[in-house]
Structures are given as C-alpha cells and as structure tokens.
Enzyme design. Structure first.
Site, PDB file in Angstrom:
ATOM      1  N   ASP A 471     -35.531 -36.443   7.974  1.00 23.42           N
ATOM      2  CA  ASP A 471     -34.119 -36.736   7.729  1.00 23.42           C
ATOM      3  C   ASP A 471     -33.780 -38.164   8.148  1.00 23.42           C
ATOM      4  O   ASP A 471     -34.552 -38.826   8.872  1.00 23.42           O
ATOM      5  CB  ASP A 471     -33.276 -35.734   8.540  1.00 23.42           C
ATOM      6  CG  ASP A 471     -31.926 -35.436   7.904  1.00 23.42           C
ATOM      7  OD1 ASP A 471     -31.495 -36.208   7.031  1.00 23.42           O
ATOM      8  OD2 ASP A 471     -31.300 -34.434   8.309  1.00 23.42           O
ATOM      9  N   ASP A 541     -26.454 -32.399   0.425  1.00 21.04           N
ATOM     10  CA  ASP A 541     -26.003 -31.392   1.378  1.00 21.04           C
ATOM     11  C   ASP A 541     -25.063 -30.402   0.721  1.00 21.04           C
ATOM     12  O   ASP A 541     -24.636 -29.431   1.346  1.00 21.04           O
ATOM     13  CB  ASP A 541     -25.285 -32.067   2.561  1.00 21.04           C
ATOM     14  CG  ASP A 541     -26.276 -32.502   3.631  1.00 21.04           C
ATOM     15  OD1 ASP A 541     -27.458 -32.135   3.530  1.00 21.04           O
ATOM     16  OD2 ASP A 541     -25.866 -33.214   4.566  1.00 21.04           O
TER      17      ASP A 541
HETATM   18  C1  DGJ Z   1     -28.498 -33.600   7.171  1.00 18.79           C
HETATM   19  C2  DGJ Z   1     -29.340 -32.811   6.212  1.00 18.79           C
HETATM   20  O1  DGJ Z   1     -29.049 -33.165   4.902  1.00 18.79           O
HETATM   21  C3  DGJ Z   1     -29.114 -31.327   6.481  1.00 18.79           C
HETATM   22  O2  DGJ Z   1     -29.815 -30.564   5.544  1.00 18.79           O
HETATM   23  C4  DGJ Z   1     -29.534 -31.025   7.868  1.00 18.79           C
HETATM   24  O3  DGJ Z   1     -30.918 -31.230   7.996  1.00 18.79           O
HETATM   25  C5  DGJ Z   1     -28.777 -31.901   8.857  1.00 18.79           C
HETATM   26  N1  DGJ Z   1     -28.867 -33.290   8.509  1.00 18.79           N
HETATM   27  C6  DGJ Z   1     -29.287 -31.712  10.246  1.00 18.79           C
HETATM   28  O4  DGJ Z   1     -28.709 -32.567  11.121  1.00 18.79           O
END
Ligand code: DGJ
Length: 739
Positions: A471, A541
């Site tokens: 991430d 997301d």
């Molecule tokens: C952002 C990501 O896009 C989510 O899927 C998740 O992993 C969160 N970060 C975790 O902090």
C-alpha cells in the site's frame, strides 16, 4: 525485420500488418516524423510524407516541421521534447542525425520498468542517435515495434560526451507530431474512491493533458491519453493510445498549434524535474507505449491488454489464474484478534475462498492510522503467535496467507521515527505536512531502501506467505532529500521512484513465488510502472458495484482485467451506503481478480450458499474472466446500462448491468463482439442472475455468431423497465461448431 532503412532517402520505416511509423532524416540533419498510422507498403519510400513533415524539403520551416524529438530555441516554438541547460546557462540545442542501429529483440532499461520480448522475431528495435556537437550531448531514441501488435515502445537516453556537466530540464519519453487535430481526446480522471472516470473532450487549439506532481501517478489522473477520430467508438474507427510506464510525476499532453497539427508528449513531469549529467554520465527516461487501431477503442485497449498482460507483467503469476481472496479490511478494519481472523478464515474456506489476506493493523501498536508505520513486527496483543503463528494456522485450514505492508511510509508515532527522524522526507527549516498522520520515507536514499528491504524480507521469510499487498497511502510534500547536493534536488522525485522500483525488484526476486498486489489508497498508483512488479493492483477503495462499473470501464481502456482486484463487499456499502443484491455485486466483481472484503462470519446461511455458488461459477470461468479478451459493449455514460464481454478460445461471458429502472424504455439489443460469424454458439443464462422465463426463450439455445454480433441478444422492456434498480444478467456463450 519489420524495420527498414532506405539509405538514399534516409527514411526509417517501422511496420507490421497493422501499423506503419515512418521517420525521415531531413535535409538539415534534423529528424522528422513523416507518418504514424495504418500500414503503408514497406517496399516503397514516401517522399511526399517527408515533405509534409518538413514544410518545404529545401527550406524547412521549423515552426511547422513535424519533428521526431523536437529541440528548443532554433525556431520550433511548440513545446520541446527536451530542454538542456549548458554550462554557460544557454538552453539552445539542435541535435542532428548521427548514426543508427537496427537489431532484433528489445533491451531492458537499467532500474526502470519496461516491456520485454520473449520469443525470437517478436520485436525489433531501432536505436537512433542524435548529436548536438556544441554541448557534447548525444540523444539515443529507442523504438521497439512488436511484430504482431500495432504498438511501438519508445524512450530516450541522454549521454554527456562533452567535458562539462550538463543539466537536463526536460526529457520526454515520447514526442509525436501528428499532421492534424481532427481527434477527440480521452483521459481518465477522478479522485480517491472515484478513479478512472472517462473524460472526453474536443482537441482544439492550445494545450490539453494531464499531469501529476504528487510523487505518485495519482487518483486524479493516470499516465495515459487516447486520441480518437470524432466518429470512432468502441467497435470501429481510428484511435491512438499513449501510455507511460511510470509511477511518479508525469505529464501526458497534446499541443495543437495554429496549423492544427498536434504534438503529443509523455514523460516525467518537467515542472518537478531536473537532472545533472556529469561528463560521461547518461540518463534514461521511462518508457512510453504508443498503440494504434483502425478498429475502435476495444481493439486499442486489447493491444495494451495483451502487451501489459504478457510482456510487462513478469514472473510466475503472469499467466497463472489468480486466487479468490478474502481481505479483512472492510470486515474488521483495525479491530481484530487472532481468534477473529481464524473464524473469518474458517468460513472463507467453506465458501471456496483460496487466499486469506490480513490487511493493515497487524504491526507495532497500530489500533488506528495514527501510528506504527515503519515498525514491521507483529503486535502480539492482537496476534499472540505472531505472523508466523497466524500464517501457519491459516494455511492449516487449507488457505493461502497474504499480508499487507506499507513499506514507503513512517508514522511520527513509531520506533523507527524515534530512531531516524531524518529518514522522513522534509525540507530544511520547514515543518513536514502530515497526511493520514504519516510521513514518507526518503526512498531516494539507498541506505533507507536497504533497511526496508531487510526488515520486510525478514517478515516475509518468517512465515508461509504467498501474497503481499503493498500500500501507499499518501503523496509527497516538502520534496527534498538529505542525500542530494543542492544542484541535484531536482532529481529527488525521480530518484524516489527509482528507489521504490529497486525495492520492488529486490523483493520480487527474493520471493518469486509471491503474488504482489500494489495499492495506493485504491487507485492512487495504478499504472504500468507498478504492473511490471506487481501483477495486480487494488483499483479503488470504492467497492460499490455500481461505482465499480464506471471505474472498471475506465480502467479497461488501457489495463487488462487480470490487473485489477475487484471485491464483493457488505451492504450497506461502506463508501456509498447503497444496498445492492449480492448477485449484482458478484457479477460486477467477476470481471477482474475476484475477492471478498467483508466479515464472512456475519453472512446468513442463504448468503453463504449464494457465495459458494458464485465462487464455484467464477472458478469454472476464471480463465475467461481474468485473461479473456475484454470488450466494452456499452458504457455507463451515456447508456443507462453497462455491458462487458470477455472472450477466450472456448467461451465468452457477457454481463449486462442496468442501473436505474425507467418506465417505457424500448428493449435493448445487446450486440456481442469478437465472435466468429460462421460458427454456432450455445447461449445460456447464469442461473443466479435475475432472469425470467421469457429471457430464456429469447436468448438461450443455439445462435449464430453473426446473429449474436449483428442483431444481438434481446433484453426486452421488462429488463430495462420493470425489474427494479441494479438489475444484472450474465450470458455464457460457448462455441459449438460450424453453422
Ligand atoms: C488503503 C487501501 O486502499 C485499503 O484497501 C486498506 O488497505 C487501507 N489502506 C489500510 O490502511
């Protein structure tokens, strides 16, 4: 060899059966762009095209000449492809043809992602060297044409062969002068949770384009541009696509001049870039890919898809079916224990899920996003047996185990920051801007990359881990590196990316069995640069199925569906509050690398049964869903429905997704694509979709490929009006034989 050179006419012709690209050395020695488009006969040369490129062959007007890699300061007043500052401060250069080399295959680019050739004869390369004698600058332009695809990869290398240091102020990967501006431009734009919205605009006089200066390619834009003729659509017409294999600050722009010619450029964003070239040093730009189609946007997308799927993605996961996963993020966020995770995993196993992914919150003391990034050791309050213990228990259930990391980041509240406050990016004498309560590690510094490699490799090696989600949840502010001299601070952003690529290269080499999925708060760094290391990326997301129709349609313009993770999540949806039937959520997620992002222990027995059936169906058609040729049959804007099709050798699956019901709409004829008009196909409906008796009568049974493509499936008025909002249907189309 599909690159010829006509010595007498000084004309290079890169060609295959679907593309010609012609370069001409002009009488001045400058290199002109003569043609890019549908294939022209390779055995002829094309003086008339060169004349058009140079204004007048004998006295070229530089302000209208079509240049291959335009310089600054000698009469071409359009935007240059590069700007070089000489030791005396001057920025005037005029590189001319010096030499060239033609060879089979495609060279790699040191430290940067690149397409590759695998089989003999599949790609040929032209290296065209230009020189600017007064500065000592050599520019090598690289062109690789693929034998079976209308695509050319381009990049440049700058070499200082003089005696004094030179400063590069701009260095594009691709510059292309097109003779007209009768195009419409498409880019994808958006925001967090709203990535990949398709933006189409007319190409009128002036500058148009997208760029990033955030340190990552960004949610707001993508390093990609498409030009299409005004009448071109998904299934017909001429289009050119441009994509940059880069994950940092970029620019992708078109300048239309007063003569209505168009100059397309892609490369590192020069607003945040400069590079000191010491005597004897060289600089490589990232690679850009140009693709061409005479048969519409679907074909153009498929060219990118096949290149990125099979000649960008590397390693054992390239051609392998991707596992169906459960990610605990939306199910638990930071609030979990080992027991809870094991309970979730046990149900996941029952459902047919293959991989359990533990997301954020497993390390340091991370109960929220305010701490612990950089402290890559398990939080034993939540995980008493550590990552190794948990991973072993999960694998004992018959699932693979995956783990989330965010290696480029550091929390202010962390042990790492206490020990190394100077490792966070920041400008001297200024406070650092926090985003999501975190700072960015200075990945341009080798010692920091080395440290992160060591700690992350230790975690991975400690447990049976088969998947990593990498991430990146903030962009860069106060760009400055303590590791760079003042006259090299302009190199920071690019060196940051080189550091990230280096870390990826080392981790993927050290753990070749691991499936990496990149992520940046969803699609904040969804680009071809990342795909060279991580075969999958978390697209957004936003897990709302309706939103995903738009997001996945936009992404499909350039990225193959095997590259995006698409998850079924709980209702009400966490991003939109929308409640959509489970079958519709699944139907949208099938087109991609399927996952689930919910707490399976909260599912009702009926929902579990449904999901089990869905997963079994997905697995039976997984190869087609993940690797089939992807067609956009109808896009959410302007249609009130979306339709996609994926096609493999044996079968096609088409998805129809109606959004809001409207009374008294005429029936829809959904015309399929890419079938053989001479073959017979058997059409059936997915039993879990919302079909009614008549639908089978209309559409199921044996149908000709011609009929399915030219007349289409019939979605009668009840589909489009009476069955409520968010209604979907899947059609399975199998080849049976000749008509
Ligand atoms: C952002 C990501 O896009 C989510 O899927 C998740 O992993 C969160 N970060 C975790 O902090």
């Amino acid at each position: 060899m599909p690159i010829s050179f006509d010595q007498e006419n000084k004309e290079f012709h890169l060609y295959n059966s679907s593309l010609s690209y012609i370069i001409k050395v002009l009488c001045t020695g400058s290199v002109g762009q003569a043609y890019c488009g549908a294939p022209l006969a390779p055995y002829r040369f094309h003086p008339f095209l060169a004349a058009a490129a140079s204004g007048d062959a004998f006295q070229p007007d530089k302000s209208t000449t079509r240049f291959e890699y335009p310089a600054f300061g000698t009469g071409d007043y359009r935007t240059p492809a590069f700007v070089l500052q000489l030791p005396d401060g001057s920025t005037v250069t005029e590189p001319v043809y010096h030499s060239h080399a033609l060879y089979a295959g495609k060279p790699a680019i040191p430290g940067l992602p690149a397409l590759y050739a695998e089989r003999t004869g599949e790609a040929d390369t032209l290296e065209l060297t230009l020189s600017d004698a007064p500065s000592g600058l050599r520019i090598i332009l690289y062109y690789t044409i693929f034998a079976d695809l209308p695509a050319i990869a381009r990049r440049s290398r700058f070499a200082n062969e003089g005696n004094e240091p030179l400063f590069l102020r701009k260095a594009m990967s691709l510059s292309l002068d097109l003779p007209d501006s009768d195009w419409r431009m498409i880019s994808v734009a958006g925001a967090w949770a709203r990535e990949f919205q398709i933006i189409e605009s007319p190409l009128v006089f002036g500058f148009h384009g997208v760029k990033s200066c955030k340190g990552n390619s960004g949610h707001q834009q993508n390093p990609f541009l498409l030009l299409k003729r005004p009448t071109a659509g998904d299934c017909s017409g001429e289009a050119l696509g441009f994509s940059l294999l880069y994950s940092g600050n970029f620019t992708a722009a078109v300048e239309v001049d007063s003569c209505s010619s168009s100059r397309v450029q892609l490369g590192v964003n020069d607003e945040t870039f400069s590079w000191k070239l010491e005597k004897g040093a060289s600089f490589d730009t990232p690679e850009a890919v140009l693709a061409y189609s005479r048969n519409g946007l679907n074909h153009l997308s498929q060219v990118f898809h096949s290149l990125y799927q099979s000649r960008l993605v590397r390693g054992m996961w390239r051609d392998k079916e991707r596992p169906v996963l459960l990610n605990n993020w939306e199910g638990t966020y930071f609030n979990f224990t080992e027991r809870k995770l094991l309970d979730m995993a046990a149900v996941a196993k029952e459902l047919g899920i293959e991989l359990f992914v533990l997301d954020d919150g497993w390390f340091g003391r991370r109960d929220s996003d305010t701490s612990s990034l950089g402290d890559w050791f398990a939080d034993t309050r939540k995980l008493p047996s550590g990552i190794a213990g948990l991973a072993e228990k999960i694998t004992a259930l018959g699932l693979q185990f995956g783990l989330w990391i965010e290696p480029e980041m550091i929390s202010k509240k962390s042990r790492l920051f206490e020990q190394h406050p100077d490792w966070a990016v920041g400008a001297p004498g200024r406070s650092r801007t926090e985003q999501r309560h975190q700072y960015v590690l200075d990945m341009s510094r080798r010692e920091i990359v080395d440290y992160i490699f060591t700690v992350i490799a230790k975690v991975i090696a400690s447990a049976p881990i088969s998947y990593i989600k990498w991430d990146m949840n903030r962009s860069i502010t106060e760009p400055f590196s303590l590791g760079l001299a003042p006259d090299r601070q302009g190199e920071f952003f690019h060196r940051y990316m080189l550091g990230v690529y280096n870390l990826y290269e080392r981790l993927t080499k050290a753990f070749p069995h691991i499936l990496f999925e990149s992520c940046a708060s969803g699609g904040g760094r969804f680009d071809p640069g990342m795909l060279a290391f991580a075969p999958q990326a978390w697209l957004s997301d936003n897990t709302d199925a309706v939103e995903r129709l738009r997001i996945q349609s936009g992404a499909s313009l350039v990225y193959p569906q095997s590259s995006w993770g698409s998850h079924v999540s709980a209702v009400p949806n966490h991003q939109t509050g929308r409640k959509i039937a489970l079958s519709f959520r699944a139907m949208a997620a099938f087109f991609g690398a399927l996952g689930f992002e919910l707490d399976p222990t909260e599912l009702s027995p009926e929902e579990k049964q449904q999901i089990m059936t869905y997963i079994a169906f997905y697995k039976a058609h997984r190869k087609t869903f993940q690797y089939g040729r992807f067609f956009r049959l109808a896009s959410p804007d302007p249609a009130f429905y979306t339709a996609w099709q994926v096609s493999s050798e044996e079968e096609s699956v088409a998805g129809f997704y109606k959004l809001l019901a409207q009374p008294n709409r005429p029936p829809v004829r959904l015309r399929l694509a890419g079938l053989d008009p001479e073959l017979l196909y058997s059409v059936s409906l997915w039993e879990e979709g919302g079909f009614e008796a008549n639908d089978k009568t209309y559409n199921c049974g044996l149908r000709g490929g011609d009929e399915l493509m030219y007349a289409g499936l019939l979605l009668d008025t009840t589909y489009v009006t009476k069955r409520g909002d968010f209604f979907g249907e899947l059609f399975i189309i199998k080849k049976t034989g000749a008509q």
